[in-house]
Design an enzyme around this catalytic site. Structure first.
Site, PDB file in Angstrom:
ATOM      1  N   HIS A 134      27.099  63.599  53.768  1.00 24.46           N
ATOM      2  CA  HIS A 134      27.901  64.622  53.092  1.00 24.46           C
ATOM      3  C   HIS A 134      26.997  65.474  52.204  1.00 24.46           C
ATOM      4  O   HIS A 134      26.162  64.940  51.468  1.00 24.46           O
ATOM      5  CB  HIS A 134      28.962  63.900  52.256  1.00 24.46           C
ATOM      6  CG  HIS A 134      29.961  64.782  51.581  1.00 24.46           C
ATOM      7  ND1 HIS A 134      29.618  65.640  50.557  1.00 24.46           N
ATOM      8  CD2 HIS A 134      31.289  64.933  51.774  1.00 24.46           C
ATOM      9  CE1 HIS A 134      30.707  66.279  50.155  1.00 24.46           C
ATOM     10  NE2 HIS A 134      31.726  65.873  50.870  1.00 24.46           N
ATOM     11  N   ASP A 146      32.147  76.249  53.724  1.00 26.93           N
ATOM     12  CA  ASP A 146      32.805  76.322  52.417  1.00 26.93           C
ATOM     13  C   ASP A 146      31.751  76.830  51.442  1.00 26.93           C
ATOM     14  O   ASP A 146      30.629  76.312  51.402  1.00 26.93           O
ATOM     15  CB  ASP A 146      33.312  74.927  52.030  1.00 26.93           C
ATOM     16  CG  ASP A 146      33.908  74.857  50.622  1.00 26.93           C
ATOM     17  OD1 ASP A 146      33.622  75.736  49.782  1.00 26.93           O
ATOM     18  OD2 ASP A 146      34.663  73.905  50.362  1.00 26.93           O
ATOM     19  N   ASP A 203      37.863  80.132  42.270  1.00 32.24           N
ATOM     20  CA  ASP A 203      37.979  79.276  41.090  1.00 32.24           C
ATOM     21  C   ASP A 203      36.590  79.120  40.481  1.00 32.24           C
ATOM     22  O   ASP A 203      35.592  79.588  41.048  1.00 32.24           O
ATOM     23  CB  ASP A 203      38.590  77.907  41.449  1.00 32.24           C
ATOM     24  CG  ASP A 203      37.833  77.194  42.548  1.00 32.24           C
ATOM     25  OD1 ASP A 203      36.587  77.277  42.570  1.00 32.24           O
ATOM     26  OD2 ASP A 203      38.466  76.535  43.392  1.00 32.24           O
TER      27      ASP A 203
END
Lengths: 472, 461
Positions: free
Chosen positions: B255, B309, B375
């Site tokens: 990850h 992302d 955000d």
């Protein structure tokens, strides 16, 4: 703020539950909380990113600070944590305090830190027996947790709580093979060493074993449900991997207890493998499922070996240590290679299955060149490194003589195959091999995977460097 | 004579691989491939926006990249530091992250952080616990994530009042209780253990100049450890997976965010070319990292077969300078002009196109992908990724020989960039600031804080 207002405020009835409304007070007007002096948050004026808390959350937090300062262990403290979790499930402090309260209630201790309470816990562990009350308590908390989990799929803390809860159960005799890790260096690399270290826990009674098996099976069912809703949830998968390490003889199909023998004939019917088979069948690109597959079949052997012998993990495969210790199940590797090749043929651009195949080769110390024919399948019949995946082919109808064009898939179907072939050809050691290897990297950088050109160039330079050294 | 087709000639010729569907697509449809197609579908119009007749050509630079909406992002970040409505309660345990993300974003956008010093100090003081470390809020348990965020935020504003706020003796004791017998760190007492914990702990130890010795009552001493670094490299090695990437804990899936934490942690343990090579298979790591960048999107995905992302602009983008340092080793000379800098191993153009083209929200702030809202988290890590694409970081042989060699003494070089970030536009207000790739704050903020604490003798009084 002392509870002076009780004389003027009407208290709620004792059975009143926390209200849904976030604007009403609850704890300050509930009879069972009147002895607690809440600790309010310090003045937030001018603070950065201050949250305008609802009165209910603010109040609950003030009472939490107070009971935590006293390390209170009680039903009301437990109810307070549940209330706060419902308002903010990402509140790690509340989850950890909840676990401390539970342990305190179940062992009669103060809400001590878990590390300190460790020896007193794991009730009945010496006798290999589960304490009946503890078993019931864990079941009840798990049931509550299941519901919270379905409502908060993306939450993180839930899974650590589950981990801590299940970890209260007795260890199976094999558990320590994974968790024990000392900095001492062991030089001997025999299997018997490994099993000596592995069997420090007491043997389980049949009744306990049955209960643990039941728990593991229900965990598998629950995990299957959660993962069907969120197939790649990192925390769920991480919990699943921890569970496998915690109960290896139940959950790891290739866990060898005595002399290693091949599981190639039976492993596909093992529940953990069957679960992964089903997930890959559903979406063969689910990398979490492939990753778990590698761990339960091969990765745990590598980790155990690294742990027990104090070897850096990468050296286990690079130095073929499992191979030398006779711990590689070759029939299983062969079965998995076949399975993976079939999966790759279904979707040749799937990075997950190619990575898995590479893992199989690395684990078993098989040479990458054993896959040459397989990789060349994806170049199409012409073996042309530059031919488009689909080509319009003109043909003449044999009866009418009419010309027609048909779109055929006869070009390159996988950039992964081209990448593998660059390594395979380079290792052949011939001029032709070197030429083809460079051609593969060039086609990747100029056509198939241009965005990674910097990396392909780096590989090309590294290759040239290696050839120079070889030739010198 | 102009033919009809000429009317459709693009104003700017974009690279095909960053503006069209990829050359090979599998037929088999699954949930993963459908999500991937959907993502490409939502990115393509934005990547090609310069050639959309309804676009304003003045919104783009000569490479067809939309301009960085600097003022809009500054305003977005400043708003986020004001009072937040009750619906933000889910962030109550993560507020220190908001301080760090916002301050770093403002710094990257060229803002002076000094005026925020007093309010930051006032805000974080109640988060410190007497038994060491910072919690996410007042009365929250100390946790390595908020502790990391608070220390980095304090380092960024700097000054005696900011530094002296930290109780480093209590911090040292608390970190000692988090060290585990397998070499790693828990994120908090009774909390989970993962590589975030290891990275955050080493950042805290080195920024506060804490001793490497474990406190005498540290439980890990019973495992034979004496030093915070004992067993750590071995532990991190066990997090490298069959894919080559790095996972949260041994046995988990590779990850991007955990890969960054593990690599940055190793870079604090020692020189990258020695330490990363010792503990990790660097070839499989490079392969996995490289495969995280997708075309045509240009951005990074955190795991195999996940979609791009914007936050991985940092988590994966931030791995690159560390891996590049490990592969190249030290520079031979002290100064290297930008024209001589080595070629990058990932596509800085692809990443820049994704960040500027797909991740900027018109309202200000940056986002995960076009269909998501901006955000503070995605704003910070997109901008950090943009910085990584614009600068290279390295160290020289001489520096390596120095007794106190550490990532804070690395050097930064402006990379050759294109469009609005090219040398031709070398006005400061057009640039994005450079940050240290290991600590993810400005270089000077690290050295000032380390220097201050190295003179603070209160620890062993």
């Amino acid at each position: 703020m002392p509870p002076t207002s009780t004389s003027t405020t009407t208290l709620l009835p004792p059975e009143a539950k926390p209200p849904k409304s976030k604007s009403q007070p609850y704890y300050s007007v509930h009879p069972s909380w009147q002895d607690v002096v809440p600790i309010a948050q310090v003045d937030q004026a001018g603070a950065l990113a201050a949250i305008a808390y609802s009165p209910r959350y603010s109040e609950a937090m003030s009472y939490l600070r107070s009971v935590m300062a006293d390390t209170e262990v009680s039903e009301r403290a437990l109810a307070l944590t549940e209330d706060l979790i419902s308002m903010n499930p990402a509140h790690y402090t509340v989850w950890i305090y909840r676990m401390r309260v539970l342990r305190g209630m179940w062992t009669g201790a103060k809400a001590a830190k878990v590390d300190e309470a460790d020896e007193k816990q794991e009730a009945g562990d010496e006798a290999g027996e589960i304490d009946e009350a503890l078993w019931q308590n864990i079941q009840r908390e798990l049931k509550w947790l299941d519901e919270v989990s379905f409502r908060n799929l993306k939450n993180y803390q839930i899974w650590h709580h589950r981990h801590a809860l299940v970890d209260l159960l007795p260890s199976t005799p094999d558990t320590t093979a994974f968790t024990a890790s000392t900095p001492s260096q062991s030089t001997e690399t025999t299997t018997s060493d490994r099993h000596k270290k592995a069997s420090t826990a007491a043997p389980l009674t049949e009744a306990t074993k049955t209960r643990l098996l039941k728990l593991v099976a229900s965990e598998q069912t629950f995990l299957a449900q959660i993962l069907s809703l969120d197939t790649k949830n990192y925390h769920v998968w991480s919990y699943r991997q921890w569970l496998c390490m915690r109960f290896p003889s139940f959950l790891l199909p290739s866990y060898t207890s005595e002399t290693p023998s091949s599981v190639a004939g039976t492993y596909r019917s093992h529940p953990e493998v069957a679960a992964i088979d089903a997930m890959i069948l559903d979406d063969l690109r689910n990398n979490s499922a492939w990753s778990h597959r590698y761990f339960i079949l091969f990765g745990h052997h590598e980790l155990t070996y690294s742990n027990i012998h104090g070897v850096i993990l990468k050296n286990v495969n690079e130095e073929r240590l499992l191979h030398k210790a006779g711990l590689v199940d070759m029939p299983l590797i062969e079965a998995e290679i076949e399975y993976t090749k079939q999966e790759i043929r279904k979707a040749p651009m799937n990075g997950s299955s190619w990575n898995y195949l590479r893992g199989l080769l690395s684990h078993s110390a098989l040479d990458i060149s054993t896959t040459r024919d397989f990789c060349e399948e994806f170049l199409g019949p012409e073996k042309d490194l530059w031919m488009d995946q689909y080509v319009d082919v003109e043909s003449e109808d044999s009866e009418t003589g009419e010309k027609q064009t048909e779109r055929q898939q006869i070009g390159v179907r996988s950039s992964h195959a081209v990448e593998w072939l660059s390594e395979i050809y380079a290792a052949e050691g011939t001029e032709e091999g070197r030429r083809r290897a460079k051609e593969c990297l060039r086609s990747l950088g100029e056509k198939w995977d241009i965005i990674r050109m910097g990396y392909w160039d780096f590989l090309g330079e590294k290759m040239e460097e290696e050839w120079k050294q070889k030739d010198a | 004579m102009a033919s009809r087709e000429d009317e459709f000639e693009p104003y700017v010729a974009l690279p095909r691989y960053l503006s069209q569907y990829p050359p090979i697509i599998d037929e088999a449809l699954t949930a993963t491939s459908q999500l991937q197609s959907k993502t490409v579908h939502e990115c393509l119009p934005l990547l090609n926006a310069v050639n959309n007749p309804s676009s304003n050509p003045f919104d783009f630079d000569e490479y067809g990249l939309p301009y960085l909406q600097r003022q809009e992002h500054i305003d977005f970040v400043r708003d986020g530091l004001g009072e937040l409505p009750a619906s933000f309660v889910g962030l109550d345990a993560s507020r220190p992250w908001l301080f760090y993300w916002s301050l770093l974003s403002l710094y990257l956008l060229g803002q002076n952080l000094q005026p925020l010093q007093l309010s930051l100090i006032k805000t974080v003081r109640p988060l410190q616990n007497a038994n060491g470390g910072f919690g996410g809020g007042q009365g929250h348990l100390s946790h390595l994530a908020p502790t990391y965020a608070v220390i980095l935020a304090l380092a960024m504003v700097g000054g005696d009042d900011a530094y002296s706020l930290v109780d480093r003796k209590a911090m040292w004791g608390w970190l000692g209780r988090l060290k585990q017998p397998d070499g790693g760190f828990r994120v908090c007492e009774d909390g989970e253990e993962d590589v975030r914990g290891s990275y955050c702990a080493l950042v805290a130890i080195t920024l506060l100049d804490l001793p490497w010795d474990l406190p005498h009552d540290a439980p890990a001493r019973s495992a034979g450890y004496h030093d915070f670094r004992d067993g750590l490299g071995e532990h991190l090695s066990r997090c490298q997976t069959h894919e080559g990437g790095i996972s949260a804990s041994p046995s988990n899936e590779a990850h991007g965010a955990y890969a960054f934490c593990a690599l940055a942690c190793l870079c604090i343990l020692g020189p990258p070319q020695e330490i990363i090579t010792k503990y990790l298979n660097i070839n499989s790591l490079a392969r996995w990292l490289s495969a995280r960048q997708y075309a045509p999107e240009g951005g990074f995905a955190g795991r195999t077969n996940k979609v791009v992302d914007g936050c991985y602009s940092h988590w994966i983008g931030g791995c690159w300078p560390l891996l590049e340092a490990a592969l190249r080793g030290p520079r031979l000379d002290a100064d290297t002009a930008p024209s001589e800098l080595p070629k990058r191993m990932f596509s800085t153009e692809g990443l820049t196109r994704y960040i500027l083209g797909c991740c900027q929200a018109s309202t200000g702030g940056l986002r995960d992908k076009p269909s998501k809202r901006p955000d503070a988290y995605h704003t910070c890590y997109n901008l950090a990724g943009l910085s990584m694409a614009n600068y290279q970081h390295s160290y020289s042989v001489e520096e390596l020989r120095a007794a106190n060699f550490q990532p804070s003494t690395w050097h930064v070089h402006r990379d050759k960039m294109f469009g609005q970030f090219s040398d031709a536009n070398e006005k400061d207000e057009d640039q994005i600031a450079a940050i240290n790739p290991v600590y993810v704050i400005p270089y000077h903020a690290i050295s000032s804080m380390q220097h201050w604490f190295s003179k603070d003798q209160t620890l062993f009084e």
